[in-house]
Design a protein around this motif. Structure first.
Motif, PDB file in Angstrom:
ATOM      1  N   VAL A 216       0.875  -1.170   0.000  1.00  0.00           N
ATOM      2  CA  VAL A 216       0.000   0.000   0.000  1.00  0.00           C
ATOM      3  C   VAL A 216       0.911   1.218   0.000  1.00  0.00           C
ATOM      4  CG1 VAL A 216      -1.708   1.332   1.285  1.00  0.00           C
ATOM      5  CG2 VAL A 216      -1.870  -1.167   1.208  1.00  0.00           C
ATOM      6  N   LEU A 217       0.707   2.123  -0.934  1.00  0.00           N
ATOM      7  CA  LEU A 217       1.570   3.297  -1.055  1.00  0.00           C
ATOM      8  C   LEU A 217       0.890   4.512  -0.452  1.00  0.00           C
ATOM      9  CD1 LEU A 217       2.886   2.924  -4.732  1.00  0.00           C
ATOM     10  CD2 LEU A 217       3.614   1.725  -2.659  1.00  0.00           C
ATOM     11  N   PHE A 218       1.624   5.253   0.386  1.00  0.00           N
ATOM     12  CA  PHE A 218       1.152   6.518   0.956  1.00  0.00           C
ATOM     13  C   PHE A 218       2.149   7.599   0.584  1.00  0.00           C
ATOM     14  CE2 PHE A 218       1.374   9.930   3.994  1.00  0.00           C
ATOM     15  CZ  PHE A 218       0.054  10.231   4.278  1.00  0.00           C
ATOM     16  N   GLY A 219       1.662   8.679  -0.035  1.00  0.00           N
ATOM     17  CA  GLY A 219       2.542   9.786  -0.377  1.00  0.00           C
ATOM     18  C   GLY A 219       1.931  11.110   0.001  1.00  0.00           C
ATOM     19  N   HIS A 220       2.749  11.979   0.625  1.00  0.00           N
ATOM     20  CA  HIS A 220       2.270  13.310   1.002  1.00  0.00           C
ATOM     21  C   HIS A 220       2.909  14.374   0.120  1.00  0.00           C
ATOM     22  CE1 HIS A 220       0.676  16.566   3.366  1.00  0.00           C
ATOM     23  NE2 HIS A 220       1.889  17.072   3.507  1.00  0.00           N
ATOM     24  N   SER A 221       2.086  15.286  -0.410  1.00  0.00           N
ATOM     25  CA  SER A 221       2.533  16.407  -1.230  1.00  0.00           C
ATOM     26  C   SER A 221       3.328  15.884  -2.429  1.00  0.00           C
ATOM     27  CB  SER A 221       3.340  17.384  -0.371  1.00  0.00           C
ATOM     28  OG  SER A 221       3.500  18.617  -1.019  1.00  0.00           O
ATOM     29  N   MET A 222       4.592  16.260  -2.585  1.00  0.00           N
ATOM     30  CA  MET A 222       5.392  15.718  -3.678  1.00  0.00           C
ATOM     31  C   MET A 222       5.369  14.193  -3.670  1.00  0.00           C
ATOM     32  SD  MET A 222       9.542  15.960  -4.289  1.00  0.00           S
ATOM     33  CE  MET A 222       9.873  14.818  -2.935  1.00  0.00           C
ATOM     34  N   GLY A 223       5.397  13.620  -2.484  1.00  0.00           N
ATOM     35  CA  GLY A 223       5.403  12.171  -2.361  1.00  0.00           C
ATOM     36  C   GLY A 223       4.183  11.505  -2.948  1.00  0.00           C
ATOM     37  N   ALA A 224       3.057  12.226  -3.005  1.00  0.00           N
ATOM     38  CA  ALA A 224       1.845  11.656  -3.603  1.00  0.00           C
ATOM     39  C   ALA A 224       2.049  11.392  -5.082  1.00  0.00           C
ATOM     40  CB  ALA A 224       0.657  12.601  -3.393  1.00  0.00           C
ATOM     41  N   TRP A 225       2.719  12.315  -5.767  1.00  0.00           N
ATOM     42  CA  TRP A 225       2.975  12.121  -7.194  1.00  0.00           C
ATOM     43  C   TRP A 225       3.996  11.017  -7.433  1.00  0.00           C
ATOM     44  CZ3 TRP A 225       3.231  17.710  -9.645  1.00  0.00           C
ATOM     45  CH2 TRP A 225       1.922  18.208  -9.732  1.00  0.00           C
ATOM     46  N   ILE A 226       5.017  10.933  -6.580  1.00  0.00           N
ATOM     47  CA  ILE A 226       5.997   9.852  -6.744  1.00  0.00           C
ATOM     48  C   ILE A 226       5.313   8.503  -6.513  1.00  0.00           C
ATOM     49  CG2 ILE A 226       8.166   8.872  -5.922  1.00  0.00           C
ATOM     50  CD1 ILE A 226       9.015  11.677  -5.083  1.00  0.00           C
ATOM     51  N   ALA A 227       4.484   8.421  -5.455  1.00  0.00           N
ATOM     52  CA  ALA A 227       3.762   7.175  -5.178  1.00  0.00           C
ATOM     53  C   ALA A 227       2.855   6.798  -6.337  1.00  0.00           C
ATOM     54  CB  ALA A 227       2.950   7.314  -3.889  1.00  0.00           C
ATOM     55  N   TYR A 228       2.180   7.783  -6.915  1.00  0.00           N
ATOM     56  CA  TYR A 228       1.298   7.536  -8.052  1.00  0.00           C
ATOM     57  C   TYR A 228       2.074   6.970  -9.237  1.00  0.00           C
ATOM     58  CZ  TYR A 228      -1.392   8.756 -12.252  1.00  0.00           C
ATOM     59  OH  TYR A 228      -2.017   8.723 -13.468  1.00  0.00           O
ATOM     60  N   GLU A 229       3.253   7.536  -9.500  1.00  0.00           N
ATOM     61  CA  GLU A 229       4.063   7.047 -10.617  1.00  0.00           C
ATOM     62  C   GLU A 229       4.597   5.639 -10.345  1.00  0.00           C
ATOM     63  OE1 GLU A 229       4.673   8.152 -13.645  1.00  0.00           O
ATOM     64  OE2 GLU A 229       3.344   9.859 -13.376  1.00  0.00           O
ATOM     65  N   VAL A 230       4.948   5.357  -9.098  1.00  0.00           N
ATOM     66  CA  VAL A 230       5.380   3.993  -8.764  1.00  0.00           C
ATOM     67  C   VAL A 230       4.222   3.019  -8.966  1.00  0.00           C
ATOM     68  CG1 VAL A 230       6.134   2.485  -6.875  1.00  0.00           C
ATOM     69  CG2 VAL A 230       7.207   4.728  -7.185  1.00  0.00           C
ATOM     70  N   ALA A 231       3.014   3.431  -8.580  1.00  0.00           N
ATOM     71  CA  ALA A 231       1.833   2.570  -8.757  1.00  0.00           C
ATOM     72  C   ALA A 231       1.555   2.291 -10.222  1.00  0.00           C
ATOM     73  CB  ALA A 231       0.613   3.221  -8.101  1.00  0.00           C
ATOM     74  N   GLN A 232       2.014   3.167 -11.102  1.00  0.00           N
ATOM     75  CA  GLN A 232       1.874   2.930 -12.538  1.00  0.00           C
ATOM     76  C   GLN A 232       2.773   1.785 -13.011  1.00  0.00           C
ATOM     77  OE1 GLN A 232       0.432   4.875 -15.327  1.00  0.00           O
ATOM     78  NE2 GLN A 232      -0.948   5.779 -13.848  1.00  0.00           N
TER      79      GLN A 232
END
Length: 255
Positions: A90-106
């Motif tokens: 399960v990926l959790f990302g805050h602020s910039m981390g949200a976009w990095i997590a989203y790209e990893v989920a891709q």
């Protein structure tokens, strides 16, 4: 051997779990690092292993050059996480981390994506941290502009910027992270098939509800959102409430 070294370099476990039911992989904000999540494990189910991503250029990787582009950051994190796919992620990302997590989920299978304090890339005009319109025409920030924007977002000790030595230490990774956000482009992303959950502060001027709700468009899975009191760094001021919310999510809970 190489994969293990990559994982050790990029990932930190504050409470290793021998047989985790799920791993919660956490991505910090711009300028942040794994210590942002050091207090999380005791408040989560005992069989949830918290894995914090260690960005280079700060904390115990301070001697390494920072990464200022999304693609190499995501490629390195994805490679480091690959050996951990023996358990659901399960990926959790805050602020910039949200976009990095989203790209990893891709790029790899995940049980759920939890985004915090950030709008989806399709709404990037109101994204954190600071948009190019707050810098010069190229989108670059002077040191003073960068500090002003960091203080606006909150979450940092303002005294760090008063000490010249500390200022010189913390500004380079923050600048690299702002550059990563400014230059990030999504291309043609694939739709995710996992649940997406969004968390945000009700007083965060840059994450309005109608923009946050647009995260529903990135996945064919279910979408939920939860609003907390506070601003951009609501998760520091209301950590117990956030962790109760995360513990109750189907992807994380024992139920």
């Amino acid at each position: 051997m190489i994969a293990a070294q990559q994982a050790n370099t990029w990932l930190r476990r504050y409470r290793p779990v021998e047989q985790p039911r799920v791993r919660l992989v956490c991505f910090a904000h711009a300028g942040g690092g794994p210590s942002a999540f050091r207090t999380w494990p005791p408040a989560l189910p005992s069989d949830v292993e918290v894995v914090a991503v260690r960005y280079p250029g700060r904390q115990d990787r301070v001697t390494e050059p920072s990464v200022d582009r999304m693609e190499p950051m995501v490629a390195a994190v994805t490679e480091a996480l690959t050996p951990l796919l023996d358990r659901p992620l399960v990926l959790f990302g805050h602020s910039m981390g949200a976009w990095i997590a989203y790209e990893v989920a891709q790029r790899m299978p995940v049980r759920a994506l939890i985004v915090s304090g950030q709008v989806p890339p399709s709404r990037r005009k109101s994204a954190h941290p600071g948009s190019a319109r707050r810098g010069d025409r190229s989108g670059e920030f002077s040191d003073d502009m960068l500090i002003e924007e960091v203080k606006r977002l909150g979450g940092y000790d303002a005294q760090l910027f008063e000490d010249p030595e500390l200022r010189d230490l913390v500004l380079p990774p923050i600048r690299a992270d702002f550059t990563l956000v400014r230059t990030y482009r999504t291309g043609r992303p694939n739709l995710l098939d996992c649940p997406v959950h969004a968390c945000y502060g009700e007083d965060d001027a840059d994450t309005r509800a109608h923009d946050v709700d647009a995260w529903a468009e990135v996945s064919t899975g279910p979408f939920t959102a939860h609003r907390f009191p506070g601003g951009h760094f609501y998760l520091a001021d209301h950590e117990p409430a956030l962790l109760r919310e995360l513990s109750s999510l189907p992807a994380v809970s024992c139920a």
